[in-house]
Scaffold this motif. Sequence first.
Motif, mmCIF file in Angstrom:
data_model
loop_
_atom_site.group_PDB
_atom_site.id
_atom_site.type_symbol
_atom_site.label_atom_id
_atom_site.label_comp_id
_atom_site.label_asym_id
_atom_site.label_seq_id
_atom_site.Cartn_x
_atom_site.Cartn_y
_atom_site.Cartn_z
ATOM 1 N N THR A 107 0.858 -1.233 0.073
ATOM 2 C CA THR A 107 -0.061 -0.077 -0.057
ATOM 3 C C THR A 107 0.813 1.322 0.016
ATOM 4 O OG1 THR A 107 -1.844 -1.044 1.199
ATOM 5 C CG2 THR A 107 -1.897 1.204 1.365
ATOM 6 N N MET A 108 1.928 1.351 0.868
ATOM 7 C CA MET A 108 2.559 2.448 0.994
ATOM 8 C C MET A 108 3.675 2.656 -0.300
ATOM 9 S SD MET A 108 1.861 4.499 3.231
ATOM 10 C CE MET A 108 0.194 4.164 3.236
ATOM 11 N N SER A 109 3.705 1.506 -1.206
ATOM 12 C CA SER A 109 4.610 1.592 -2.269
ATOM 13 C C SER A 109 3.926 1.963 -3.472
ATOM 14 C CB SER A 109 5.085 0.275 -2.392
ATOM 15 O OG SER A 109 6.108 0.022 -1.419
ATOM 16 N N ASP A 110 2.564 2.351 -3.259
ATOM 17 C CA ASP A 110 1.528 2.597 -4.306
ATOM 18 C C ASP A 110 1.253 3.938 -4.358
ATOM 19 O OD1 ASP A 110 -0.279 2.837 -6.506
ATOM 20 O OD2 ASP A 110 -1.120 0.972 -6.081
ATOM 21 N N ASP A 111 1.937 4.836 -5.106
ATOM 22 C CA ASP A 111 1.345 6.473 -4.740
ATOM 23 C C ASP A 111 -0.018 6.610 -5.616
ATOM 24 O OD1 ASP A 111 2.342 6.308 -7.435
ATOM 25 O OD2 ASP A 111 4.140 7.435 -7.206
ATOM 26 N N THR A 112 -0.353 5.963 -6.348
ATOM 27 C CA THR A 112 -1.725 6.072 -6.846
ATOM 28 C C THR A 112 -2.909 6.061 -6.011
ATOM 29 O OG1 THR A 112 -2.217 4.026 -7.836
ATOM 30 C CG2 THR A 112 -0.848 5.419 -9.085
ATOM 31 N N LEU A 113 -2.766 5.369 -5.136
ATOM 32 C CA LEU A 113 -3.768 5.195 -4.090
ATOM 33 C C LEU A 113 -4.048 6.413 -3.136
ATOM 34 C CD1 LEU A 113 -2.777 1.593 -2.479
ATOM 35 C CD2 LEU A 113 -4.837 2.148 -3.946
ATOM 36 N N PRO A 114 -5.302 6.565 -2.891
ATOM 37 C CA PRO A 114 -5.887 7.997 -2.326
ATOM 38 C C PRO A 114 -5.082 8.398 -1.245
ATOM 39 C CG PRO A 114 -7.796 6.519 -2.927
ATOM 40 C CD PRO A 114 -6.521 5.625 -3.178
ATOM 41 N N LEU A 115 -4.705 7.374 -0.319
ATOM 42 C CA LEU A 115 -4.260 7.850 1.214
ATOM 43 C C LEU A 115 -2.696 7.663 1.190
ATOM 44 C CD1 LEU A 115 -6.954 6.515 3.572
ATOM 45 C CD2 LEU A 115 -6.818 9.073 2.654
ATOM 46 N N THR A 116 -2.068 7.157 0.280
ATOM 47 C CA THR A 116 -0.590 6.802 0.364
ATOM 48 C C THR A 116 0.180 7.872 0.479
ATOM 49 O OG1 THR A 116 -0.949 4.689 -0.641
ATOM 50 C CG2 THR A 116 1.362 5.595 -0.693
ATOM 51 N N PRO A 117 0.274 8.845 -0.479
ATOM 52 C CA PRO A 117 1.416 10.118 -0.300
ATOM 53 C C PRO A 117 1.178 10.707 1.073
ATOM 54 C CG PRO A 117 0.562 9.903 -2.605
ATOM 55 C CD PRO A 117 -0.431 8.879 -1.826
ATOM 56 N N GLY A 148 6.217 5.971 6.720
ATOM 57 C CA GLY A 148 7.490 6.081 5.962
ATOM 58 C C GLY A 148 7.407 5.789 4.562
ATOM 59 N N ASN A 149 8.163 6.213 3.700
ATOM 60 C CA ASN A 149 8.093 6.230 2.421
ATOM 61 C C ASN A 149 9.007 4.996 1.605
ATOM 62 O OD1 ASN A 149 8.088 6.450 -0.473
ATOM 63 N ND2 ASN A 149 8.169 8.919 -0.539
ATOM 64 N N HIS A 170 12.929 5.536 0.128
ATOM 65 C CA HIS A 170 13.834 5.278 1.145
ATOM 66 C C HIS A 170 13.920 3.903 1.713
ATOM 67 C CE1 HIS A 170 13.768 9.584 1.674
ATOM 68 N NE2 HIS A 170 12.597 9.802 1.960
ATOM 69 N N ALA A 171 15.237 3.388 1.465
ATOM 70 C CA ALA A 171 15.356 1.837 1.789
ATOM 71 C C ALA A 171 15.409 1.569 3.278
ATOM 72 C CB ALA A 171 16.944 1.575 1.620
ATOM 73 N N ASP A 224 12.948 3.108 5.235
ATOM 74 C CA ASP A 224 11.380 3.134 5.532
ATOM 75 C C ASP A 224 10.898 1.556 5.071
ATOM 76 O OD1 ASP A 224 11.570 5.440 6.677
ATOM 77 O OD2 ASP A 224 10.849 6.504 4.804
ATOM 78 N N TYR A 225 11.446 1.095 3.534
ATOM 79 C CA TYR A 225 11.100 -0.313 3.304
ATOM 80 C C TYR A 225 11.434 -1.313 4.194
ATOM 81 C CZ TYR A 225 10.954 -3.992 -0.256
ATOM 82 O OH TYR A 225 10.460 -5.053 -1.006
ATOM 83 N N ARG A 226 12.582 -1.356 4.836
ATOM 84 C CA ARG A 226 12.924 -2.499 5.539
ATOM 85 C C ARG A 226 12.274 -2.530 6.965
ATOM 86 N NH1 ARG A 226 18.146 -0.877 3.508
ATOM 87 N NH2 ARG A 226 19.089 -2.618 2.168
ATOM 88 N N THR A 227 12.010 -0.979 7.592
ATOM 89 C CA THR A 227 11.104 -0.887 8.625
ATOM 90 C C THR A 227 9.870 -1.403 8.685
ATOM 91 O OG1 THR A 227 12.356 1.003 9.473
ATOM 92 C CG2 THR A 227 10.198 0.707 10.145
ATOM 93 N N ILE A 228 9.111 -1.203 7.410
ATOM 94 C CA ILE A 228 7.661 -1.747 7.267
ATOM 95 C C ILE A 228 7.666 -3.276 6.670
ATOM 96 C CG2 ILE A 228 5.766 -1.563 5.584
ATOM 97 C CD1 ILE A 228 6.587 1.516 5.328
ATOM 98 N N ALA A 229 8.705 -3.591 5.779
ATOM 99 C CA ALA A 229 8.808 -5.108 5.646
ATOM 100 C C ALA A 229 8.902 -5.856 6.983
ATOM 101 C CB ALA A 229 9.985 -5.081 4.597
ATOM 102 N N ALA A 230 9.532 -5.134 8.020
ATOM 103 C CA ALA A 230 10.002 -6.352 9.232
ATOM 104 C C ALA A 230 8.342 -6.354 9.934
ATOM 105 C CB ALA A 230 10.785 -5.423 10.184
ATOM 106 N N TYR A 231 7.523 -5.695 9.937
ATOM 107 C CA TYR A 231 6.381 -5.587 10.501
ATOM 108 C C TYR A 231 5.070 -5.847 9.883
ATOM 109 C CZ TYR A 231 5.215 -0.800 10.251
ATOM 110 O OH TYR A 231 4.549 0.275 9.450
ATOM 111 N N SER A 232 5.032 -5.490 8.528
ATOM 112 C CA SER A 232 3.794 -5.716 7.629
ATOM 113 C C SER A 232 3.266 -7.022 7.897
ATOM 114 C CB SER A 232 4.197 -5.281 6.316
ATOM 115 O OG SER A 232 3.111 -5.731 5.289
ATOM 116 N N PRO A 233 2.013 -7.228 8.390
ATOM 117 C CA PRO A 233 1.358 -8.599 8.528
ATOM 118 C C PRO A 233 1.181 -9.404 7.312
ATOM 119 C CG PRO A 233 0.404 -6.716 9.718
ATOM 120 C CD PRO A 233 0.933 -5.853 8.974
ATOM 121 N N TYR A 234 1.164 -8.745 6.345
ATOM 122 C CA TYR A 234 0.681 -9.437 5.242
ATOM 123 C C TYR A 234 2.138 -10.199 4.544
ATOM 124 C CZ TYR A 234 -0.227 -10.241 -0.002
ATOM 125 O OH TYR A 234 -0.546 -10.739 -1.102
#
Length: 622
Positions: free
Chosen positions: A582-592, A599-600, A604-605, A607-617
């Motif tokens: 979701t946070m990697s898709d800047d076309t979604l209404p709420l993402t930017p 985090g973006n 930002h690498a 932010d990517y690693r931080t989100i990847a560490a907990y993203s439930p999916y």
Amino acid sequence: MPRPSPPHAKQIPHHVTAHGLTRQDDYAWLKDPRWQEVMQDPTLLQKDIRAYLEAENAYTDAVMRDTDALQKTLFAEMKGRIKEDDSSVPATDGSYAYYTKYRTGGQQPLYCRYPINTPDAEEILLDGDQEAKGKAYYKIGACAHSPNHQLLAFCVDDKGSEFYTLYIRDIKSDALIDTPIPNMTGSVVWSADNTVLFYTTLNENHRPDKVYRHKVGSSTHDDVMIYEETDPGFFLGIDKTESGRFILISAHDHETSEVHILSAETPEAVPHCIEPRTPKLEYDLTDIGETFYILTNADKAEDFKIMTAPVASPSRAHWVDLVPYKHGCLILSLLAFDKRLVRMERDNGLPRIQISQLRSDGTIEDEHAITFDEQAYSLGLSPGYEFQTEDMRFTYSSPTTPTQTFDYNMRTRQRTLRKTQEVPSGHDPSDYVTERITAQAPDGEDVPITLLYRRELVRDGRTPLLLYGYGSYGYAMPASFSTARLSLVDRGFIYAIAHIRGGMDKGYNWYTDGKREKKSNTFTDFIACAHHLIERGDTSQGHIIAQGGSAGGMLMGAVANMAPELFLGAIAEVPFVDVLNTMSDDTLPLTPPEWPEWGNPIEHAEDYRTIAAYSPYDNVTA
């Protein structure tokens, strides 16, 4: 009867590479590439996606079939606690009193008024039930009468797309005037002379990005765009100050804001920026006399402070402290009257209403707080229509006390109960107990928990308990009244709210300590609350149901991955569990607009690693 088998979504490997890291997403096909069009016309949804969703719904119906009788019992209980023909306390505006009400058996609100001192002469300005006839979906957004009480502007979404259409109605003739205006957000503001409406529109990505001025009686093709937000990371909204003098255009994300103003008396004027956006500077304002009162976090005032500036020169260079910053005492909002300023605060986890009497020069002469007795409760300010008044309205409730609406005289300090939420089937607050306790997080922080249970409940260590949490966007979970919870508590459950980090339950730092690189605190706080409730003997492992919605649904996914042994089940409502995609898709209404929150991961690498560490999916294991 054998238990039905769940449907299995097909797995189609899809590889995503970012910042030198590659991950496999087997279910990327479930996102329709034409989702914007599907929002407008759901029949366009891809057939294989629709088939899978319908199979999931059929499976749910089959699994839940043996609870049909209980569902009907619960529905009857909950409905029995709701006053179907309820109405709001009328709010005075000049020669009229305005209010909303519902009719027995109805689904939609009725917007009404009566002339002051003649309550029997009711006028129904908008009959939601009548308007919704024949429509599968109907939701009213804003409903705003003009200052001269002759016109009504209202916004309607009749598709469920969250795109609203604006209508203007002549109250006396009940006739619609002007062409309806589509693709707007559902909020409008009138000019002081009743001739102009301001509204915001949504772009193709469902983001509010433009403010228009519409001259009543003219073609909508002649509407003038007075502001355009070009940064997709900023939300856009319009409002009017309590005095009615100024129209506010607010652009903001989760940590930066910018306000443009124009006089409601000169609607043709060009909006003027109060203070250009500065990263992490937040401010909002209202006016009394020739002074602006500014709620801001300027000068490192993390829990906010109140400053003033002359209306004639409102830029930051002229801001002066009025209510200084006090660490741990979070100022939430301001409400202005002609001689007084009211602020909502949260101190030590509990809300408080503070009232300031002002001198003629705009400084504070005297102030006092409205006090309450219960251990945990919820407060709300109810802005009215009148500015030159000594009376303000607020609401109060607690887990045991139904919502009460009070009028409070700010001069005499006398409160008058105007309404208590009626529970038709009956409710005795003394049958229940509200308790406030704290759990210790792994890093030593004390996490508040609000409990609701029946007074006669005997804990045996196996008591079923529902633990609710949210913990995002700085939203504090109110300790408020809910009729639906009583059906659970009356059956021997303890209902618990975990006031975890990511919300502002204990100040602004409570929020920042549970976002971005510190997001894991939200999850470990919730798990700590579960452990504490077990250690106290309130319940035991395997007797806890966890519940959360949206970002709280993300919390559910995270704790289910991290500590599944603690919970018998989890209710994840509209769960935001696919955080990385979701946070990697800047076309979604709420993402930017939400990159400051999460985090973006595109740019930002870290932010990517931080989100990847907990993203439930992305962290499901066997």
